[in-house]
Motif scaffolding. Sequence first.
Motif, short mmCIF file in Angstrom:
data_model
loop_
_atom_site.label_atom_id
_atom_site.label_comp_id
_atom_site.label_asym_id
_atom_site.label_seq_id
_atom_site.Cartn_x
_atom_site.Cartn_y
_atom_site.Cartn_z
N ILE A 1 0.85 -1.19 0.00
CA ILE A 1 0.00 0.00 0.00
C ILE A 1 0.89 1.25 0.00
N ASN A 2 0.69 2.11 -0.98
CA ASN A 2 1.45 3.37 -1.03
C ASN A 2 0.63 4.45 -1.73
N GLU A 3 1.19 5.63 -1.81
CA GLU A 3 0.48 6.76 -2.42
C GLU A 3 0.54 6.74 -3.94
N HIS A 4 1.14 5.68 -4.51
CA HIS A 4 1.29 5.60 -5.97
C HIS A 4 0.43 4.50 -6.59
N GLY A 5 -0.60 4.07 -5.90
CA GLY A 5 -1.50 3.07 -6.46
C GLY A 5 -1.18 1.63 -6.13
N GLY A 6 -0.21 1.40 -5.25
CA GLY A 6 0.08 0.05 -4.79
C GLY A 6 0.95 -0.75 -5.73
N LYS A 7 1.42 -1.90 -5.25
CA LYS A 7 2.32 -2.74 -6.03
C LYS A 7 2.23 -4.18 -5.53
#
Length: 537
Positions: A450-456
Amino acid sequence: MKQSLPKKSIFAPSILTICYMIFIHLSQLFTEAQVPVQVPPESIAETINQSPIVENVAAEFHSEKVIIDAEKKTKTFEEEYGDEPYIYLLHEIEVEVKEDWTHKTTIHKKIKIQKPGHKNIGTIPFRYIKGREKITKIEAYTIAANGEKYSHIKIQDRSVDRGYKSYSDEREKIITLPKVSVGAILDYTVVREFQGKTIEGAFWKVGYLDFGVPTKQDKCSVSFPKSLDIAYKEFNLEYKPVIYDDGVTVKYVWDVQNTHEPYDDTANKPFPTHENLTNIFMFSSIKNWSDVSDWYYDLASKNVVITEEMRKEAANIFEGKETLTQKTLALLEYFNDKFRYISMSFGENTFEPHRTDEVFKNKYGDCKDISLLFKTMLELGGVESSLALFTEEETSSDPQYDLPIPGLFDHVLLLVHDPEEGDFYLDPLLEGYFPGEYPLSFQGAYTFIINEHGGKFDKLPIFDEYRQYEAKAITYDIKNDGSSMCEYINLWGLDFSISMRKKIKSDSVTYCGHFRSVILSEGEARVEGSGIRSLKK
């Protein structure tokens, strides 16, 4: 080479004829196509006509087949599975999604008890989230073997996490049925109404056509307004749905009769993949996984509350710690010592972590609560990390091939960002593991960062051979006076080493005494642990 048998031989052509007759019958039983059959030579044909043994065998074969077929056709479903402890006469689930994203699930089951020792299924629990869903209807009866009908004795409503009522809204209703004995049928209907999913304006569902218990009729339906644009995906469905679309509402219906697929616990089955999954279907209105990451990132961020007490505690923990590893290890030891794990079931209605100040004060929480607090306190020490949704490879296929459904993950841990040595995973709930270490079952696990760039999407690394390396060395030192010293060195796998260290460090005087006696009986011993780190760390 074909030869005509001597006409004086009666026994020989009879055996040949039996084989021929069996071949004909098997051909009729196992193929729908007409396979050309070569006619035997004239001499054999004449011998067949003269053989009373063949006529008797053929007649007996035909008679036996008719009897078997007749028995199979006249057997009822209950007779077919009479040796099973219980069977489903009906297993029905109906899901109805409404225009405002609220939805209703109706569950109707009829279970017949066939063996003693299964009276416990007369106590039926249903979990729900108070404030988000309601159980609006319960009808439950026991139909005795003589046909008499008895209503439920009582319905209890209690907190699942008794003793921590202010911490969880998960509750359960428990239905207790009377007269549960062999031959009885449990007939119950429960209606659950949901205000909606934890993601506003969304719906998802994963369904399984599972017939581990013999099921006479399995019915499942999912309906929703076409305007909601809910996607559907299936994985190797043996039973395809019938789809009704009137232009306003779409309805998927499964109606399967007389099924049973017993589990084989001895089978060496491969880990599940999107290619070998069977009889699974799913619905989701979420368009892509980046929407899941954005939602959960905001959900976690709003629950980060830092108090002055938290800042002071973090300063004490990190005092004198210079490296990222030292800081992470110090915080991990603090959490292992001060916090206890309380399961709140990471499910579709329990995604939101509690506020960090609340978790810090209470000193307990579940995986998402403790991971968010750990992440927050790491940042107070200058170490960045990300929450990661987690599911083991052994229990799940790769979620990136599924529709976006948050409930496909069942755990939360952290990915710690180390710009020098490389990022590593850390589970604050694990005790005795060095940062970057985890149990064998974690290797290859699927994660969604989970991150501010849409996840990975990512996976936990696979261990090298040293992760489970074990060795034992014995050294004998014989002195001039005839005395001797024997030294044992045991190198154990990491998981076992951690387990042993925890036992040795525990307050169990009995265990420590036993371990000490083992050491003394074997001579002077040193205990080591293998894996990706040294015990000195």
